[in-house]
Motif scaffolding. Structure first.
Motif, PDB file in Angstrom:
ATOM      1  N   ILE A 292      30.284  71.257 -34.276  1.00 49.36           N
ATOM      2  CA  ILE A 292      29.110  72.055 -34.640  1.00 49.36           C
ATOM      3  C   ILE A 292      28.012  71.101 -35.094  1.00 49.36           C
ATOM      4  CG2 ILE A 292      28.195  73.885 -36.097  1.00 49.36           C
ATOM      5  CD1 ILE A 292      31.050  74.953 -36.389  1.00 49.36           C
ATOM      6  N   VAL A 293      26.895  71.134 -34.393  1.00 53.48           N
ATOM      7  CA  VAL A 293      25.765  70.269 -34.727  1.00 53.48           C
ATOM      8  C   VAL A 293      24.838  71.024 -35.673  1.00 53.48           C
ATOM      9  CG1 VAL A 293      23.851  68.903 -33.816  1.00 53.48           C
ATOM     10  CG2 VAL A 293      25.956  69.152 -32.479  1.00 53.48           C
ATOM     11  N   SER A 294      24.635  70.453 -36.861  1.00 52.36           N
ATOM     12  CA  SER A 294      23.747  71.042 -37.876  1.00 52.36           C
ATOM     13  C   SER A 294      22.844  69.940 -38.414  1.00 52.36           C
ATOM     14  CB  SER A 294      24.558  71.679 -39.010  1.00 52.36           C
ATOM     15  OG  SER A 294      25.321  72.768 -38.553  1.00 52.36           O
ATOM     16  N   SER A 295      22.098  69.332 -37.515  1.00 56.82           N
ATOM     17  CA  SER A 295      21.340  68.129 -37.852  1.00 56.82           C
ATOM     18  C   SER A 295      19.845  68.359 -37.940  1.00 56.82           C
ATOM     19  CB  SER A 295      21.628  67.036 -36.814  1.00 56.82           C
ATOM     20  OG  SER A 295      23.001  66.718 -36.786  1.00 56.82           O
ATOM     21  N   SER A 296      19.410  69.596 -38.022  1.00 55.34           N
ATOM     22  CA  SER A 296      18.011  69.989 -38.199  1.00 55.34           C
ATOM     23  C   SER A 296      17.287  70.140 -36.873  1.00 55.34           C
ATOM     24  CB  SER A 296      17.246  69.014 -39.089  1.00 55.34           C
ATOM     25  OG  SER A 296      16.741  67.917 -38.342  1.00 55.34           O
ATOM     26  N   ALA A 297      16.065  70.653 -36.945  1.00 51.34           N
ATOM     27  CA  ALA A 297      15.284  70.932 -35.749  1.00 51.34           C
ATOM     28  C   ALA A 297      14.876  69.661 -35.007  1.00 51.34           C
ATOM     29  CB  ALA A 297      14.034  71.732 -36.109  1.00 51.34           C
TER      30      ALA A 297
END
Length: 597
Positions: A292-297
């Protein structure tokens, strides 16, 4: 002479030395051979430096995890805490921890963190091709560790439009609020702006509420009454510590795929630790395991591109092997443009406040306020010039002219202003749902470098028109009875300051607000960011409604890059909620009613 110590003395000595022994042992364990600033840097036992990851890249028997979360930020931390209740979770965060960082932890240092351009700072500055200075988080807790702290939920219409489960959304917001959200204590500046907004017609008064409602309200904050910040990283206290590993200074360079099947299948990631050593983290083969990639916009589309998911032509130019040709990755990005008015006041210096009061207008403009920055024109706040968090809002230098030399000239000109010009506060207006769109594209294959980022501020005429209306609303507030009684600036004093502002190139209220063309130019020349950029991995184009990356298996993106516009007046509440919400949804999808959340 020999000293004989009796049993009682031994017990006493043991009692006194045991805490010291525990402290030293803990410190050595946490430091893993490196010198760190403070033993409290690792508040939880499952947080460790990336160099302590046990298996190097060449290992034949890598450890596996049910979930690998890339980015321990605003969404990543509540997501990890939730998933760890039932499954093994690895979080890889490129920055350090916020816990022993005074620039992060205390509201009074808010501006310092954003102005710090050192490689190890909690924020990473970038300048968009538009010429606007901006920041992206580089710390556990993500944007919640460097932002202005305002907490306000998305509107009910937003929740309905994106198809979220309203009941679970509400439960997820409450889960966040019970742990890290507080009710602010309004100072006199915030009260004056609140009363001025009501008199200017931004009604009704909705009091203190987290809800997104038309009118004037007071929202929540992640700063407590002592001015201490509570970040998304604090939500990790709700995790199952036996199922969670969090590695900081772990920079993920690439997602790995198995391309032998019908669809590319995400299998693991390659990351580097703080010493530059490569490691591989591998997904479990259990059904349901995911990266799951949660690295910002910015970080999420950037990582997808570097991993081979994006426009084929762009990837091939940088010799990146194409895993999936998707023309929409990195496209359709927006940033909410902000313009501000600095209002000098007479009397004692204002206490510091960040965003607490907000006006939600039906014109698509939000009005907010801050105070207490720049009490002296020689203060550190002023010396950071355009690049600072607050005093940068004073500048009228057009975006693409904001060079280093221009900043120095700007600082020199400010010395011509009297001291009282720097005792005041800001009234901010920002555009909701900007129609101007931009994109990000890779400049190279180094994940540590910022990509090329364009927002195209005010390229859509409707955005510029709303900015003009926003400035006129601010003028109404400044002319309201409540506000003029408060500021006590007579016409002669204001005229004097306005004239000096032209000479010093300082942003006070425009003199001719009845001239639309003049205000349009003012909007363009003074535009800055409020750090609410979003998009790049839109639902329906890059990810599905449940945030699975289209065209590949075992890969999701869960963060603000999936938003087509920023929810609520300020997005952090909804990004925090989304992490918790999707964690619960994923657990329920796998376990049904057995999900222990």
């Amino acid at each position: 002479m020999a000293m004989v110590v009796g049993g009682g003395d031994c017990a006493a000595l043991y009692f006194y030395l045991l805490p010291l022994f525990v402290w030293i042992t803990t410190l050595l364990t946490f430091c893993q051979g490196r010198q760190y600033d403070h033993p409290a840097q690792y508040r939880y036992s499952f947080i460790k430096p990336a160099s302590s990851f046990s298996l190097p890249l060449s290992s034949a028997m890598p450890a596996t995890y049910d979930y690998i979360i890339v980015g321990g930020g605003t969404a990543g931390c509540p997501l990890a805490a939730t998933l760890s209740r039932n499954y093994t979770v690895l979080v890889l965060e490129r920055g350090g921890t916020p816990f022993a960082n005074a620039n992060v932890s205390f509201m009074k240092n808010f501006h310092i963190s954003l102005a710090d351009i050192s490689p190890k700072s909690a924020s990473q500055m970038f300048i968009s091709t538009d010429g606007v200075f901006n920041s992206r988080a580089r710390v556990l807790g993500g944007g919640t560790s460097i932002n202005a702290g305002f907490y306000s939920r998305a509107s009910q219409s937003y929740i309905k439009r994106v198809g979220w489960d309203a009941k679970l959304v509400n439960e997820s917001y409450i889960w966040i609020e019970k742990q890290i959200v507080h009710r602010p204590v309004l100072n006199r500046w915030q009260r004056a702006v609140r009363d001025g907004m009501l008199e200017a017609g931004i009604s009704p008064f909705n009091g203190f509420t987290y809800d997104h409602l038309y009118g004037t309200k007071v929202g929540g904050t992640i700063f407590d009454r002592f001015g201490r910040r509570h970040t998304a990283a604090d939500l990790l206290s709700s995790a199952n510590p036996y199922n969670l590993h969090v590695f900081v200074h772990a920079t993920v360079h690439k997602i790995e795929f198995d391309t032998t099947g019908k669809k590319p299948n995400a299998v693991g990631v390659i990351f580097k630790d703080e010493n530059g050593k490569k490691h591989r983290a591998i997904l479990s083969k259990r059904c349901g395991s995911e990266i799951i990639v949660s690295s910002s916009a910015i970080g999420s589309p950037q990582l997808l591109l570097l991993s081979g998911i994006g426009p084929k032509e762009e990837l091939e130019k940088l010799n990146i092997s194409v895993v999936l040709d998707n023309e929409f990755v990195g496209k359709g990005m927006s940033d909410n443009p902000m313009n501000s008015i600095f209002v000098p006041i007479n009397g004692r210096p204002l206490k510091q406040s960040l965003i607490q009061t907000v006006g939600v207008t039906k014109l698509g403009v939000y009005i907010e306020a801050s105070s207490g920055f720049g009490q002296s024109k020689d203060s550190i706040h002023c010396n950071h010039g355009i690049a600072s968090a607050e005093i940068g809002q004073l500048s009228t230098i057009p975006p693409k002219q904001r060079t280093h030399e221009a900043i120095q000239r700007y600082k020199r000109r400010k010395r011509n202003l009297p001291h009282e010009a720097f005792n005041g506060g800001f009234i901010l207006e920002k555009i909701a749902k900007p129609l101007s769109k931009g994109q990000i594209s890779l400049l190279n294959t180094n994940i540590n470098d910022n990509p090329s980022i364009t927002f195209n501020y005010f390229s859509h005429p409707a955005d510029l028109s709303r900015c003009v209306e926003g400035i006129r609303i601010v003028e109404k507030i400044l002319k309201s009875k409540h506000f003029t009684n408060y500021t006590k600036l007579d016409d002669e004093t204001m005229e004097k300051l306005l004239n000096m502002s032209v000479e010093a190139n300082v942003n006070l209220i425009p003199k001719h607000t009845n001239d639309s063309k003049s205000l349009e130019q003012f909007c363009k020349d003074t535009v800055i960011t409020i750090w609410h950029y979003h998009g790049g991995c839109h639902v329906g184009k890059v990810v599905s409604p449940d945030y699975k990356v289209l065209g590949v298996e075992r890969l999701r993106v869960i963060d603000g890059s999936t938003f087509d516009y920023s929810p609520g007046t300020n997005p952090q509440a909804t990004v925090l909620m989304l992490g918790r919400y999707m964690g619960v949804k994923i657990l329920r999808g796998r376990l049904g009613k057995e999900a222990g959340v």
